[in-house]
Design a protein around this motif. Structure first.
Motif: not given
Length: 219
Positions: A193-219
């Motif tokens: 819930s803290h991650i969603y708030r800081k990233m401005g998203v509502n779900s783990h799918v949105e959070a993962v997509v955002m992180a992938l787009r900037v290269g912050a995480v890997d699959l």
């Protein structure tokens, strides 16, 4: 025993009645409300704050994807499990991108409904294989190329929050993240819930997509 509070949204009266009856056979589940209209459902869900919503996609007023978007904006802690048919693959995909936690096929058996709800409440995602493949392909398509700049933590996540995000991107459920990180599942949900708030998203799918787009995480 703490019971999981369920809200059911279905526009077919007989199917709604059957669903409520089925859910009532399980001691760990409690139906706290029903609706046959998308727009009214949003207001009722926000007021009742159930833990999980069983949501039909085809509804009068707002359709299921719009209901998902509105509920996740106003009550992001509420889990949404879509009820649909196999023919609705694209709509289901869009609903999950909007924040739903998966889907069940209409007229599945009582035990399948029960296990689907349990899976979602444990932090999992209920997906048919064809939808799972779409998400895997989609995640790969948005993943930043290795040559691109890789911001370490553009959202100001704590080290523990960032670690949770990395495990979620790998496909781990909340329960599995808790096991790996030696913390309770509800603590994982708090971090999310803290991650969603800081990233401005509502779900783990949105959070993962955002992180992938900037290269912050890997699959």
């Amino acid at each position: 025993m703490e019971r999981t509070r369920i809200f059911v949204v279905e526009d077919q009266p007989q199917l709604l009645k059957n669903l409520v009856k089925v859910l009532g056979t399980f001691a760990e589940l409690e139906v706290v409300g029903t609706s046959q209209d998308g727009e009214q459902a949003v207001e009722d869900i926000v007021r009742e704050r159930p833990q999980l919503v069983l949501l039909d996609l085809e509804l009068p007023g707002l359709h299921g994807i719009q209901v998902t978007q509105k509920v996740k904006r106003r009550a992001p802690e509420v889990e949404i499990l879509i009820l649909t048919s196999f023919e609705d693959e694209q709509k289901v995909y869009e609903a999950i991108q909007a924040g739903a936690s998966g889907y069940l096929v209409k007229r599945v058996g009582p035990e399948k409904i029960r296990s689907g709800i349990q899976e979602v409440m444990e932090g999992g995602t209920v997906l048919e294989p064809i939808i799972a493949r779409k998400f895997w392909n989609y995640f790969h398509s948005v993943q930043a190329k290795p040559t691109e700049a890789r911001p370490e933590n553009p959202w100001g996540l704590t080290p523990k929050e960032f670690e949770v995000l990395r495990f979620v991107a790998k496909g781990l459920s909340n329960a599995e993240v808790g096991q790996v990180m030696t913390m309770e599942r509800r603590t994982v949900r708090t971090h999310l819930s803290h991650i969603y708030r800081k990233m401005g998203v509502n779900s783990h799918v949105e959070a993962v997509v955002m992180a992938l787009r900037v290269g912050a995480v890997d699959l």
